[in-house]
Design a protein around this motif. Structure first.
Motif, PDB file in Angstrom:
ATOM      1  N   THR A 282       0.693  -1.340  -0.022  1.00 17.46           N
ATOM      2  CA  THR A 282      -0.225   0.180   0.016  1.00 17.46           C
ATOM      3  C   THR A 282       0.874   1.386   0.117  1.00 17.46           C
ATOM      4  OG1 THR A 282      -1.865  -1.329   1.282  1.00 17.46           O
ATOM      5  CG2 THR A 282      -2.008   1.015   1.096  1.00 17.46           C
TER       6      THR A 282
ATOM      7  N   GLU B 128      -3.740  -5.069  -2.589  1.00 10.11           N
ATOM      8  CA  GLU B 128      -4.525  -6.486  -2.396  1.00 10.11           C
ATOM      9  C   GLU B 128      -4.157  -7.297  -3.285  1.00 10.11           C
ATOM     10  OE1 GLU B 128      -8.326  -5.388  -1.371  1.00 10.11           O
ATOM     11  OE2 GLU B 128      -7.977  -5.359   0.744  1.00 10.11           O
ATOM     12  N   ASP B 129      -4.191  -6.807  -4.694  1.00 10.51           N
ATOM     13  CA  ASP B 129      -3.625  -7.789  -6.034  1.00 10.51           C
ATOM     14  C   ASP B 129      -2.554  -8.121  -5.668  1.00 10.51           C
ATOM     15  OD1 ASP B 129      -6.307  -7.816  -6.730  1.00 10.51           O
ATOM     16  OD2 ASP B 129      -5.702  -6.107  -8.381  1.00 10.51           O
TER      17      ASP B 129
ATOM     18  N   GLN C 233      -2.089 -10.911  -3.140  1.00 12.25           N
ATOM     19  CA  GLN C 233      -2.463 -11.945  -3.624  1.00 12.25           C
ATOM     20  C   GLN C 233      -1.664 -12.665  -4.468  1.00 12.25           C
ATOM     21  OE1 GLN C 233      -6.678 -11.681  -4.808  1.00 12.25           O
ATOM     22  NE2 GLN C 233      -6.533 -13.719  -5.626  1.00 12.25           N
TER      23      GLN C 233
ATOM     24  N   VAL D 260       1.384 -12.340  -4.866  1.00 13.84           N
ATOM     25  CA  VAL D 260       2.788 -12.901  -4.211  1.00 13.84           C
ATOM     26  C   VAL D 260       2.602 -14.221  -3.379  1.00 13.84           C
ATOM     27  CG1 VAL D 260       4.407 -12.329  -2.467  1.00 13.84           C
ATOM     28  CG2 VAL D 260       3.985 -10.513  -4.104  1.00 13.84           C
TER      29      VAL D 260
ATOM     30  N   CYS E 111       9.469  -9.667  -2.828  1.00 11.46           N
ATOM     31  CA  CYS E 111       8.714 -10.097  -3.740  1.00 11.46           C
ATOM     32  C   CYS E 111       7.436  -9.255  -3.973  1.00 11.46           C
ATOM     33  CB  CYS E 111       8.051 -11.563  -3.275  1.00 11.46           C
ATOM     34  SG  CYS E 111       9.145 -12.809  -3.564  1.00 11.46           S
TER      35      CYS E 111
ATOM     36  N   ASN F 184       6.736  -6.932  -7.354  1.00 14.14           N
ATOM     37  CA  ASN F 184       5.247  -6.797  -7.769  1.00 14.14           C
ATOM     38  C   ASN F 184       4.799  -5.669  -7.953  1.00 14.14           C
ATOM     39  OD1 ASN F 184       2.556  -7.402  -8.535  1.00 14.14           O
ATOM     40  ND2 ASN F 184       2.837  -9.483  -8.044  1.00 14.14           N
TER      41      ASN F 184
ATOM     42  N   ASN G  31       6.398  -3.526 -10.665  1.00 11.58           N
ATOM     43  CA  ASN G  31       6.085  -4.044 -12.273  1.00 11.58           C
ATOM     44  C   ASN G  31       4.939  -3.098 -12.349  1.00 11.58           C
ATOM     45  OD1 ASN G  31       8.118  -5.501 -12.822  1.00 11.58           O
ATOM     46  ND2 ASN G  31       7.320  -7.241 -12.403  1.00 11.58           N
ATOM     47  N   ARG G  32       4.029  -3.224 -11.014  1.00 12.80           N
ATOM     48  CA  ARG G  32       2.460  -2.435 -11.613  1.00 12.80           C
ATOM     49  C   ARG G  32       2.744  -1.157 -11.411  1.00 12.80           C
ATOM     50  NH1 ARG G  32      -2.069  -5.887  -9.958  1.00 12.80           N
ATOM     51  NH2 ARG G  32      -1.098  -7.795  -9.224  1.00 12.80           N
TER      52      ARG G  32
ATOM     53  N   LYS H 116       5.155   0.536 -12.680  1.00  9.99           N
ATOM     54  CA  LYS H 116       5.741   0.881 -14.113  1.00  9.99           C
ATOM     55  C   LYS H 116       4.766   0.649 -15.099  1.00  9.99           C
ATOM     56  CE  LYS H 116      10.478  -0.652 -13.872  1.00  9.99           C
ATOM     57  NZ  LYS H 116      11.350  -1.764 -14.208  1.00  9.99           N
ATOM     58  N   ALA H 117       3.850  -0.185 -15.026  1.00 10.92           N
ATOM     59  CA  ALA H 117       2.752  -0.307 -16.155  1.00 10.92           C
ATOM     60  C   ALA H 117       1.864   0.638 -15.897  1.00 10.92           C
ATOM     61  CB  ALA H 117       2.077  -1.578 -15.681  1.00 10.92           C
TER      62      ALA H 117
ATOM     63  N   ARG I 208       3.192   3.804 -17.529  1.00  8.85           N
ATOM     64  CA  ARG I 208       2.942   3.837 -18.955  1.00  8.85           C
ATOM     65  C   ARG I 208       1.494   4.129 -19.344  1.00  8.85           C
ATOM     66  NH1 ARG I 208       5.869  -1.199 -19.069  1.00  8.85           N
ATOM     67  NH2 ARG I 208       8.025  -0.857 -19.510  1.00  8.85           N
TER      68      ARG I 208
ATOM     69  N   SER J  62      17.161  -8.484  -4.789  1.00  9.54           N
ATOM     70  CA  SER J  62      16.400  -7.695  -5.690  1.00  9.54           C
ATOM     71  C   SER J  62      17.542  -7.528  -6.930  1.00  9.54           C
ATOM     72  CB  SER J  62      16.449  -6.367  -5.238  1.00  9.54           C
ATOM     73  OG  SER J  62      17.338  -5.671  -4.863  1.00  9.54           O
ATOM     74  N   GLY J  63      18.617  -7.966  -6.492  1.00  8.96           N
ATOM     75  CA  GLY J  63      19.645  -7.995  -7.887  1.00  8.96           C
ATOM     76  C   GLY J  63      20.332  -6.386  -7.957  1.00  8.96           C
TER      77      GLY J  63
ATOM     78  N   VAL K 124      -1.719  -1.599   7.188  1.00 10.09           N
ATOM     79  CA  VAL K 124      -2.932  -1.761   6.590  1.00 10.09           C
ATOM     80  C   VAL K 124      -3.170  -3.099   6.599  1.00 10.09           C
ATOM     81  CG1 VAL K 124      -4.043  -1.219   4.282  1.00 10.09           C
ATOM     82  CG2 VAL K 124      -2.081   0.184   5.105  1.00 10.09           C
TER      83      VAL K 124
ATOM     84  N   PRO L 290      -5.343  -6.351   5.122  1.00 10.99           N
ATOM     85  CA  PRO L 290      -5.948  -6.896   3.584  1.00 10.99           C
ATOM     86  C   PRO L 290      -7.471  -7.012   4.237  1.00 10.99           C
ATOM     87  CG  PRO L 290      -4.169  -8.267   4.159  1.00 10.99           C
ATOM     88  CD  PRO L 290      -4.276  -7.292   5.387  1.00 10.99           C
TER      89      PRO L 290
ATOM     90  N   VAL M 260      -9.783 -10.638   0.492  1.00 15.74           N
ATOM     91  CA  VAL M 260      -8.368 -10.925  -0.055  1.00 15.74           C
ATOM     92  C   VAL M 260      -8.006 -12.161   0.818  1.00 15.74           C
ATOM     93  CG1 VAL M 260      -5.966 -10.389  -0.100  1.00 15.74           C
ATOM     94  CG2 VAL M 260      -7.610  -8.660  -0.854  1.00 15.74           C
TER      95      VAL M 260
ATOM     96  N   ARG N 152      -9.627 -14.974  -0.530  1.00 20.61           N
ATOM     97  CA  ARG N 152      -9.048 -15.569  -1.800  1.00 20.61           C
ATOM     98  C   ARG N 152      -7.747 -16.220  -1.776  1.00 20.61           C
ATOM     99  NH1 ARG N 152     -10.562  -9.913  -4.469  1.00 20.61           N
ATOM    100  NH2 ARG N 152      -8.296  -9.613  -4.362  1.00 20.61           N
ATOM    101  N   VAL N 153      -7.047 -15.587  -0.759  1.00 23.84           N
ATOM    102  CA  VAL N 153      -5.565 -16.425  -0.643  1.00 23.84           C
ATOM    103  C   VAL N 153      -5.930 -17.832   0.153  1.00 23.84           C
ATOM    104  CG1 VAL N 153      -3.627 -16.363   0.792  1.00 23.84           C
ATOM    105  CG2 VAL N 153      -4.163 -14.179  -0.364  1.00 23.84           C
TER     106      VAL N 153
ATOM    107  N   THR O 144       6.372  -9.386 -16.534  1.00 20.16           N
ATOM    108  CA  THR O 144       4.979  -8.713 -16.524  1.00 20.16           C
ATOM    109  C   THR O 144       5.544  -7.301 -16.815  1.00 20.16           C
ATOM    110  OG1 THR O 144       5.512  -8.410 -14.069  1.00 20.16           O
ATOM    111  CG2 THR O 144       4.187 -10.289 -14.727  1.00 20.16           C
ATOM    112  N   ALA O 145       4.467  -6.596 -16.779  1.00 19.57           N
ATOM    113  CA  ALA O 145       4.584  -5.003 -16.857  1.00 19.57           C
ATOM    114  C   ALA O 145       5.401  -4.757 -17.745  1.00 19.57           C
ATOM    115  CB  ALA O 145       5.115  -4.639 -15.582  1.00 19.57           C
TER     116      ALA O 145
ATOM    117  N   GLN P  49       9.567 -13.890  -9.263  1.00 12.70           N
ATOM    118  CA  GLN P  49       9.464 -12.570  -9.509  1.00 12.70           C
ATOM    119  C   GLN P  49      10.367 -12.169 -10.996  1.00 12.70           C
ATOM    120  OE1 GLN P  49       7.521 -10.519  -8.108  1.00 12.70           O
ATOM    121  NE2 GLN P  49       6.791 -12.404  -7.125  1.00 12.70           N
TER     122      GLN P  49
ATOM    123  N   THR Q 185      15.881 -12.073 -10.844  1.00 12.24           N
ATOM    124  CA  THR Q 185      17.185 -12.175  -9.995  1.00 12.24           C
ATOM    125  C   THR Q 185      16.748 -13.048  -8.712  1.00 12.24           C
ATOM    126  OG1 THR Q 185      16.516 -10.009  -9.094  1.00 12.24           O
ATOM    127  CG2 THR Q 185      18.440 -10.010 -10.691  1.00 12.24           C
TER     128      THR Q 185
ATOM    129  N   VAL R 161      21.435 -14.731  -8.939  1.00  9.87           N
ATOM    130  CA  VAL R 161      21.007 -15.191 -10.281  1.00  9.87           C
ATOM    131  C   VAL R 161      20.619 -13.870 -10.870  1.00  9.87           C
ATOM    132  CG1 VAL R 161      19.025 -16.067 -11.125  1.00  9.87           C
ATOM    133  CG2 VAL R 161      19.985 -17.283  -9.090  1.00  9.87           C
TER     134      VAL R 161
END
Lengths: 181, 437
Positions: free
Chosen positions: A35, A45-46, A49, A51, A75, A79, A82-83, A85-86, A89, A153-154, B16, B18, B22, B25-26, B84-85, B202, B222, B243
């Motif tokens: 968050t 939340e997505d 879920q 991860v 993780c 994630n 990535n979101r 960045k998307a 865009r 994270s590299g 926060v 969930p 959620v 769902r998990v 992704t993304a 990931q 990685t 990696v």
């Protein structure tokens, strides 16, 4: 043996029920990190879920090399990144290359997300570029050392440390200026 | 000015939770996963394939060719990994790859160990219907290429054939467990299953770049837990410390153009590989994947057999280990038995390397395989959720009537291997009494 090591050992022995234990143990911390990175409760939340879904799928082969919380936190951060960045865009909000939430004039409802008491902190954190916020959250909230974040994270530990320091300085400055107002 | 500690404390106050939705769902996902595990009586062909690699890797005779097999597995896995993304979803790449039935590519590999390094170049041809051929050459420090070795992976025959032209030798590896492989033939070389594995880790987008004049989109992972073919296969060389896998995909065709892999193991071993020159929909003639063993070539061993991972192999493995160590392995998880066996004086890799090739091969078949099979059997019990328990850390050879290893057969019965390596099926209610001994 740490509690997490025991959990992973149980998991490797076929006790899949410990997955529920892991989720319940870390869900609030992971949800908070997601968050605070995205400032979007639904997207966060997505992330949590997703991860956990990935973790569940790979649980039989999972090998704990550091802290379980740290692994999951990274993780979540990956994630969320990535979101983010998307989203950038798609929205083309970030015209000047800065990826903080500051340019969003509407802004998220910090009070609704984090509560009245912490809305100033949430607002200040939202002014930080994503990567600084990420380094700060993983270190402070995720309890990870910089070399642990680097391994997961590299990125280099020095880069992460630099981001953390910059983020902390900016946060301190923003909070102090708010106090003086 | 607020000190850092104050800000730390303030940040830690953020919380926060969930939503209940959620949570549900998990938990539903976990329930489904547990159900799937329960139903999953057999692991897939791809789950087994790495074990073959681990086994043959221990023989000096087959080491070079086995390394080539690793390269194949690596590439089969990694070129289909999804990110992704990005402007390109790797799901689209997967969809495209599913339409490709034949392809070839080249890989340049550099392996660096504390004790030295190796450089290799391989060419791989894959036909979804007929199998895989890998031609591998070693490159010496002067840049001179060795005579090639050819590896043929023939899923329809449950067989792998290695032909080492430098030594004028060949080795056939037969997979004994025909029944288990039979059900997986349909999956063989199907990248979809491997992609599903890749997706669990990931990864992030690297954006667009240009490779050899082709506009590409990059993807990177990685995650040290990433278990793509290469890393799984090379697990015996240590655990992943670092990696870095980068895949570059043609933005027009959605097919891979270049794959870069950098892996550092906790043993200090480092891999660097670049794969390119992909030829999608390559023409494959019937003879291209038919093993060619030139006249005069000999085999140092009649056959290498991959044992069935069953109780018999497990008992044999326990006996062989105990004969050498005077005790049972402390743990069967992962590769512990074989790793510990290799630490017993006289059984170190370096000690075996000085033996004649035929003696090495005999030991691989007669000793290492059952011990590897023991670990593989236990892994399967875990994967199949058979409620296995192993007490090698406390049970010795003299504890003849105590439970050494047990697993569930069904809801009412357990199978038990005792300290004297006898085995018996017992009712579930008897187990707790036995385990109290």
């Amino acid at each position: 043996m740490s509690e997490d090591s025991q959990i992973i050992r149980d998991l490797a022995r076929g006790n899949g029920e410990v997955l529920r234990q892991i989720y319940e143990k870390y869900k609030i911390e992971l949800m908070t990190i997601a968050t605070a990175l995205l400032y979007d409760r639904e997207a966060a939340e997505d992330v949590v879920q997703d991860v956990f879904a990935s973790f569940v799928e790979s649980a039989g082969r999972f090998r704990l090399t550091g802290s379980l919380k740290g692994y999951l936190a990274v993780c979540v951060a990956n994630n969320a990144r990535n979101r983010n960045k998307a989203r950038r865009r798609c929205n083309a909000v970030d015209l000047d290359g800065a990826d903080s939430m500051a340019s969003n004039s509407e802004g998220p409802d910090f009070a609704a997300i984090f509560g009245e008491e912490l809305q100033r902190l949430a607002w200040a954190m939202a002014q930080l570029p994503f990567k600084q916020r990420e380094a700060l959250l993983l270190h402070v909230y995720g309890g990870l050392k910089f070399r642990e974040i680097a391994k997961l994270s590299g990125e280099s530990a020095n880069t992460l440390k630099g981001r953390y320091r910059l983020g902390l300085d900016k946060l301190r400055s923003l909070l102090n200026s708010e106090v003086r107002r | 000015m607020k000190p850092a500690e104050d800000i730390h404390e303030l940040v830690k106050k953020l919380q926060v939770e969930p939503s209940a939705n959620v949570d549900k769902r998990v938990h539903d996902h976990i329930t489904k996963a547990l159900d799937d595990w329960e139903e999953s009586k057999h692991t897939s062909w791809r789950d087994r394939r790495p074990r073959i690699g681990r086994i043959v890797m221990r023989s000096r005779v087959t080491r070079i060719a086995a390394a080539a097999a690793i390269v194949v597995a690596c590439l089969i896995g990694l070129i289909f990994w999804r990110g992704t993304a990005s402007g390109i979803a790797l799901a689209d790449v997967l969809a495209k790859l599913e339409q490709v039935t034949t392809y070839s590519y080249q890989t340049h590999s550099i392996l660096t160990r504390r004790s030295g390094g190796e450089e290799r170049h391989s060419t791989v041809l894959i036909s979804q219907d007929q199998g895989i051929k890998i031609t591998l050459k070693k490159i010496d420090p002067n840049g001179t290429e060795s005579e090639p070795s050819d590896t043929y992976i023939l899923p329809e025959q449950n067989r792998i054939v290695f032909v080492m032209h430098e030594d004028k030798t060949y080795v056939r590896v037969n997979l004994d467990d025909d029944t288990e492989l039979e059900q997986h033939k349909g999956e063989n070389n199907d990248p979809r299953i491997i992609v599903e594995k890749m997706l669990k880790h990931q990864h992030n987008s690297l954006g667009q770049s240009v490779v050899n004049g082709v506009t590409v989109e990059g993807f990177q992972t990685t995650d040290p837990n990433y278990d793509g073919g290469f890393m799984t296969m090379s697990d015996m060389m240590g655990k992943n410390e670092e990696v870095d896998i980068k895949l570059w995909v043609d933005v027009k065709t959605f097919l891979p153009v270049r794959l870069e892999e950098d892996i550092v193991k906790d043993t200090g071993t480092r891999f660097h590989e670049v794969t390119d020159n992909f030829n999608w929909n390559a023409i494959v003639r019937p003879d291209d994947l038919k093993p060619v063993i030139p006249e005069g070539y000999t085999s140092p061993v009649p056959e290498i057999h991959i044992p069935v991972f069953d109780e018999e192999t497990a008992i044999k493995g326990l006996r062989l280990y105990a004969d050498a160590a005077g005790a049972y392995p402390v743990d069967l998880k992962n590769k512990t038995p074989i790793q510990d066996y290799r630490k017993i004086p006289g059984n170190e890799r370096s000690a075996w390397e000085s033996l004649p090739d035929d003696e090495q091969s005999r030991r691989v078949n007669d000793i290492l395989m059952p011990i590897l099979g023991l670990g593989a059997f236990y892994e399967e019990l875990v994967e199949d959720k058979k409620d296995p328990a192993y007490y090698g850390d406390t049970i010795g050879l003299s504890d003849t009537d105590k439970v050494l290893l047990r697993w569930r057969l069904d809801n009412k019965q357990y199978r038990v291997i005792f300290g004297d390596l006898s085995a018996k099926t017992i009712a579930s209610e008897e187990l707790s009494e036995l385990e109290k001994r």
